[in-house]
Design a protein around this motif. Structure first.
Motif, PDB file in Angstrom:
ATOM      1  N   ASP A  50       4.670  -6.157  -1.317  1.00 21.48           N
ATOM      2  CA  ASP A  50       5.191  -4.798  -1.122  1.00 21.48           C
ATOM      3  C   ASP A  50       4.040  -3.800  -0.967  1.00 21.48           C
ATOM      4  O   ASP A  50       4.190  -2.757  -0.313  1.00 21.48           O
ATOM      5  CB  ASP A  50       6.052  -4.371  -2.311  1.00 21.48           C
ATOM      6  N   ASN A  51       2.887  -4.102  -1.574  1.00 22.60           N
ATOM      7  CA  ASN A  51       1.734  -3.204  -1.480  1.00 22.60           C
ATOM      8  C   ASN A  51       1.164  -3.108  -0.074  1.00 22.60           C
ATOM      9  O   ASN A  51       0.384  -2.197   0.212  1.00 22.60           O
ATOM     10  CB  ASN A  51       0.640  -3.673  -2.445  1.00 22.60           C
ATOM     11  N   LEU A  52       1.540  -4.034   0.805  1.00 26.65           N
ATOM     12  CA  LEU A  52       1.056  -3.952   2.179  1.00 26.65           C
ATOM     13  C   LEU A  52       1.557  -2.692   2.873  1.00 26.65           C
ATOM     14  O   LEU A  52       0.953  -2.249   3.856  1.00 26.65           O
ATOM     15  CB  LEU A  52       1.480  -5.196   2.964  1.00 26.65           C
ATOM     16  N   GLY A  53       2.649  -2.103   2.397  1.00 30.29           N
ATOM     17  CA  GLY A  53       3.068  -0.822   2.953  1.00 30.29           C
ATOM     18  C   GLY A  53       1.976   0.212   2.818  1.00 30.29           C
ATOM     19  O   GLY A  53       1.627   0.923   3.776  1.00 30.29           O
ATOM     20  N   ALA A  54       1.392   0.301   1.629  1.00 30.50           N
ATOM     21  CA  ALA A  54       0.300   1.240   1.393  1.00 30.50           C
ATOM     22  C   ALA A  54      -0.978   0.800   2.094  1.00 30.50           C
ATOM     23  O   ALA A  54      -1.688   1.611   2.709  1.00 30.50           O
ATOM     24  CB  ALA A  54       0.050   1.382  -0.114  1.00 30.50           C
ATOM     25  N   ALA A  76      -5.286  -6.728  -0.001  1.00 32.39           N
ATOM     26  CA  ALA A  76      -4.066  -7.434  -0.415  1.00 32.39           C
ATOM     27  C   ALA A  76      -4.352  -8.368  -1.589  1.00 32.39           C
ATOM     28  O   ALA A  76      -3.558  -8.443  -2.535  1.00 32.39           O
ATOM     29  CB  ALA A  76      -3.486  -8.218   0.757  1.00 32.39           C
ATOM     30  N   ILE A  77      -5.480  -9.073  -1.531  1.00 26.35           N
ATOM     31  CA  ILE A  77      -5.853  -9.949  -2.647  1.00 26.35           C
ATOM     32  C   ILE A  77      -5.973  -9.129  -3.929  1.00 26.35           C
ATOM     33  O   ILE A  77      -5.487  -9.525  -5.000  1.00 26.35           O
ATOM     34  CB  ILE A  77      -7.169 -10.685  -2.334  1.00 26.35           C
ATOM     35  N   GLN A  78      -6.614  -7.966  -3.832  1.00 27.05           N
ATOM     36  CA  GLN A  78      -6.806  -7.133  -5.022  1.00 27.05           C
ATOM     37  C   GLN A  78      -5.488  -6.543  -5.508  1.00 27.05           C
ATOM     38  O   GLN A  78      -5.232  -6.494  -6.718  1.00 27.05           O
ATOM     39  CB  GLN A  78      -7.817  -6.035  -4.716  1.00 27.05           C
ATOM     40  N   ALA A  79      -4.649  -6.096  -4.598  1.00 29.76           N
ATOM     41  CA  ALA A  79      -3.353  -5.544  -5.015  1.00 29.76           C
ATOM     42  C   ALA A  79      -2.490  -6.615  -5.668  1.00 29.76           C
ATOM     43  O   ALA A  79      -1.832  -6.367  -6.693  1.00 29.76           O
ATOM     44  CB  ALA A  79      -2.630  -4.937  -3.806  1.00 29.76           C
ATOM     45  N   VAL A 134       6.740  -0.019 -10.888  1.00 29.45           N
ATOM     46  CA  VAL A 134       5.623   0.690 -11.523  1.00 29.45           C
ATOM     47  C   VAL A 134       4.319  -0.022 -11.202  1.00 29.45           C
ATOM     48  O   VAL A 134       3.275   0.619 -10.996  1.00 29.45           O
ATOM     49  CB  VAL A 134       5.822   0.813 -13.051  1.00 29.45           C
ATOM     50  N   LEU A 135       4.351  -1.341 -11.106  1.00 27.03           N
ATOM     51  CA  LEU A 135       3.139  -2.098 -10.808  1.00 27.03           C
ATOM     52  C   LEU A 135       2.768  -2.004  -9.334  1.00 27.03           C
ATOM     53  O   LEU A 135       1.583  -2.037  -8.983  1.00 27.03           O
ATOM     54  CB  LEU A 135       3.312  -3.556 -11.226  1.00 27.03           C
ATOM     55  N   ASP A 136       3.762  -1.898  -8.448  1.00 27.40           N
ATOM     56  CA  ASP A 136       3.460  -1.610  -7.043  1.00 27.40           C
ATOM     57  C   ASP A 136       2.713  -0.281  -6.934  1.00 27.40           C
ATOM     58  O   ASP A 136       1.727  -0.165  -6.197  1.00 27.40           O
ATOM     59  CB  ASP A 136       4.752  -1.520  -6.225  1.00 27.40           C
ATOM     60  N   GLY A 156       8.926   0.400  -1.367  1.00 25.87           N
ATOM     61  CA  GLY A 156       8.347   1.275  -0.347  1.00 25.87           C
ATOM     62  C   GLY A 156       8.087   2.660  -0.901  1.00 25.87           C
ATOM     63  O   GLY A 156       7.062   3.298  -0.606  1.00 25.87           O
ATOM     64  N   ASP A 157       9.001   3.131  -1.725  1.00 21.11           N
ATOM     65  CA  ASP A 157       8.839   4.431  -2.372  1.00 21.11           C
ATOM     66  C   ASP A 157       7.624   4.426  -3.295  1.00 21.11           C
ATOM     67  O   ASP A 157       6.837   5.372  -3.320  1.00 21.11           O
ATOM     68  CB  ASP A 157      10.110   4.743  -3.157  1.00 21.11           C
ATOM     69  N   ALA A 158       7.446   3.324  -4.045  1.00 19.31           N
ATOM     70  CA  ALA A 158       6.304   3.225  -4.957  1.00 19.31           C
ATOM     71  C   ALA A 158       4.983   3.156  -4.191  1.00 19.31           C
ATOM     72  O   ALA A 158       3.989   3.788  -4.577  1.00 19.31           O
ATOM     73  CB  ALA A 158       6.468   1.997  -5.850  1.00 19.31           C
ATOM     74  N   ALA A 159       4.955   2.368  -3.109  1.00 25.05           N
ATOM     75  CA  ALA A 159       3.743   2.284  -2.292  1.00 25.05           C
ATOM     76  C   ALA A 159       3.408   3.637  -1.684  1.00 25.05           C
ATOM     77  O   ALA A 159       2.238   4.053  -1.648  1.00 25.05           O
ATOM     78  CB  ALA A 159       3.931   1.236  -1.195  1.00 25.05           C
TER      79      ALA A 159
END
Length: 491
Positions: free
Chosen positions: A116-120, A149-152, A174-176, A227-230
C-alpha cells in the motif's frame, strides 16, 4: 514556584523515531533477494491497481478533488489520464492498489499490506523526478522506488511483529502512514532530523479505527483507507520539508503521547533490527482476491469442488478449521451487504469456491452474491480453531496461515479433510508461486491496455537490470492511459 507546573525541558526524540530515521537514511538497503522480490511486488501491485479500474466503485474515488483540474507536470496515475499533485496522486494510486484486496500481505501481531505504501512512493518519486527534469537534475530511478519499497515494507512489518494495534481498536493503516511518511521524506531529500520530525507528526495524528473492517460495519472504506494513509504520509513529509517542526516525544509523553493516550500504556516494541526481512518473507496473493487468512481455505475448497459441484443441496455441514486470527477477523454469520463485506467473510469465500470452482473479484459483486446456494451453504458451516494453526501462525520460522475444509453429506458420506498450511504466495512456495504471479500480472495488464502496450510493459518489468535503471517518469508515462487505451476500456 508552583509545585503543579509541568517541566517544559525538551527531551531527546523518542528512540523509535530515531531508529526508523537512521534506517531510512541508509543507502540502497536490501539483499539481492529483497530487490528481486520488490520487483515482483511492484509488478503485482501495479497489476492489482489496473484491474481495480474495471470497477466503477473504485474509479469514482480517483481524479482531482476539483474536477477538471490539471497539475502541470503532475504525477501520473497508472491506467488513467490523470496528472495530479503528489498528495492526491498518492491517494489514487494507493486506493487502486488496495481496492480488490489482491496485493501483498504481512501477518503477525498486526496485519497489513505493505505494498500500500507504493501509493506514496510512486507519487513522490514521480513528483520529485519531474521537478528535477525541469531543473536539469537527475530523476529517481526505479531502483530508488524498489529501495524505498523495501524500507517501507520493513518499517511496517517490523512494527507489526509484536505490536497489536487491532487489539486496541486501531486499524493497521497507522503503519502505512508511518512508513509512507518516513520514505516519502527521504525521497524528498529530507535530512535525518526532518525524517524524525515528519514521523512525529504521523504518530500524533488521530488514527483510524477498525470499525469499517468488521461486522456489522464492513464496507468500502477499507478499500481506500490505505490510500488515505499513504496520502497523509506524503502531506506530512511535504509540510516538514517546508519547515514544519516536529515533536520530541509523540510516543512516550506521559498522558498525552501515543502510548498513554491511544495504546493503553503499551510501549512500542521493535523486536528485530531493520533490514530486508519483511520484503524477503512477504506474502503474495497469487490465486484469490480474498482476505489472506482465507487463502488456504479457498485452496482447500478448490480441491473439493469436484465432489460438491452440482449437489450443494445435499450437504449437511461443512467443517472449517482455522487460526484464531481468522475467527476474529473474517468469520461472519448473517447477511453480507457489499463486496467489501463479502471478501472479508471466510464462509462466503469457501462457499463460492466450493460451488463455482473459482474465486475472482466478480464473485463478490451483487449479481453472483444473489445466488441462493451461497448463503444456504454458509449457514451449514461450522468454524473451529486448531491450536497448532494459531501457534504456527506466529512462529518466526513458520508463519503459516493454515486452514482445513471437510464437507459432510446428508447420506452419511464425507469428503477427505483437506488441510493446507502455507498458501501459494508464501516464501516456502516461491518457486511454485512466482510463475503464477507473473501470469496474474500479464492478465491484469491485458485488462487495461492493448496487447502491444501490455507486452511492452511486461518486457520492461521482466528485465530487472533495465527496469532498475529506468527513470521513474518513463515508467509512469508508460503506465498512463492513452487514447487507444481509452477506446479499449470504453465499456
Amino acid at each position: 514556584m508552583s509545585s503543579h507546573a509541568e517541566s517544559n525541558v525538551r527531551p531527546d526524540p523518542d528512540p523509535e523515531l530515531v531508529a526508523i530515521a537512521d534506517y531510512v537514511m541508509q543507502a540502497d538497503m536490501g539483499s539481492d533477494e529483497a530487490f528481486d522480490t520488490a520487483r515482483y511486488c511492484l509488478m503485482d501491485s501495479l497489476g492489482c491497481a489496473l484491474l481495480a479500474l474495471q470497477y466503477p466503485a473504485c474509479r469514482r474515488h480517483l481524479g482531482p478533488v476539483v474536477p477538471g483540474t490539471v497539475v502541470p507536470d503532475g504525477v501520473r496515475v497508472p491506467g488513467t489520464p490523470f496528472q495530479l499533485d503528489p498528495v492526491k496522486a498518492a491517494f489514487d494510486i494507493g486506493c487502486a492498489i488496495r481496492w480488490l484486496d489482491y496485493n501483498d500481505t504481512w501477518l503477525a501481531a498486526e496485519w497489513g499490506h505493505p505494498s500500500d505504501n507504493l501509493g506514496a512512493i510512486l507519487a513522490v518519486a514521480d513528483y520529485r523526478s519531474r521537478r528535477a527534469a525541469a531543473e536539469g537534475r537527475a530523476p529517481c530511478s526505479v531502483r530508488d522506488v524498489l529501495a524505498a519499497a523495501i524500507q517501507a515494507h520493513e518499517i511496517q512489518g517490523v512494527l507489526a511483529l509484536e505490536n497489536s494495534f487491532n487489539r486496541v481498536g486501531l486499524d493497521h493503516v497507522v503503519l502505512d502512514k508511518v512508513a509512507s511518511t518516513a520514505v516519502a521524506t527521504r525521497l524528498l531529500r529530507g535530512t535525518r532530523r526532518q525524517i524524525i520530525d515528519a514521523l512525529s507528526q504521523a504518530w500524533v495524528d488521530g488514527q483510524s479505527l477498525r470499525t469499517y473492517r468488521h461486522a456489522p460495519n464492513a464496507g468500502p472504506r477499507k478499500s481506500w483507507a490505505a490510500g488515505d494513509a499513504a496520502s497523509r504520509g506524503v502531506r506530512l513529509a511535504l509540510l516538514t520539508m517546508q519547515g514544519e517542526p516536529g515533536l520530541a516525544t509523540p510516543l512516550s509523553a506521559p498522558r498525552w503521547g501515543f502510548t498513554d493516550a491511544t495504546f493503553r500504556g503499551q510501549k512500542l516494541r521493535l523486536p528485530r533490527p531493520f533490514g530486508s526481512y519483511v520484503m524477503e518473507n512477504i506474502l503474495f496473493k497469487v490465486a484469490f482476491p480474498a482476505e489472506f487468512h482465507a487463502q488456504t481455505a479457498a485452496e482447500c475448497a478448490l480441491q473439493l469442488h469436484a465432489q460438491v459441484k452440482g449437489r450443494p443441496d445435499q450437504v449437511e455441514r461443512v467443517l472449517l478449521t482455522t487460526q484464531e486470527s481468522a475467527i476474529r477477523i473474517i468469520s461472519k454469520a448473517g447477511p453480507l451487504h457489499n463486496p467489501a463485506d463479502r471478501d472479508h467473510c471466510l464462509q462466503y469465500i469457501v462457499a463460492v469456491t466450493l460451488i463455482y470452482g473459482e474465486l475472482t473479484a466478480d464473485h463478490y459483486e451483487d449479481r453472483i452474491a444473489a445466488d441462493p446456494r451461497i448463503d444456504a451453504l454458509r449457514a451449514k458451516m461450522e468454524v473451529v480453531e486448531d491450536p497448532r494453526f494459531t501457534r504456527e501462525y506466529l512462529e518466526e520460522d513458520k508463519r503459516s496461515i493454515a486452514n482445513a475444509v471437510q464437507v459432510f453429506f446428508k447420506d452419511g458420506t464425507a469428503t477427505p479433510r483437506v488441510a493446507i498450511d502455507y498458501p501459494l504466495g508464501h516464501r516456502r512456495r516461491r518457486a511454485e508461486g512466482i510463475p503464477l504471479l507473473l501470469r496474474k500480472f500479464r492478465a491484469n495488464l491485458a485488462a487495461r491496455f492493448s496487447a502491444v502496450k501490455a507486452a511492452t510493459i511486461a518486457e520492461l518489468m521482466l528485465d530487472r537490470d533495465k527496469l532498475e535503471a529506468t527513470p521513474v517518469t518513463v515508467l509512469m508515462d508508460l503506465l498512463a492511459e492513452d487514447l487507444s487505451d481509452s477506446a479499449l476500456n470504453s465499456g
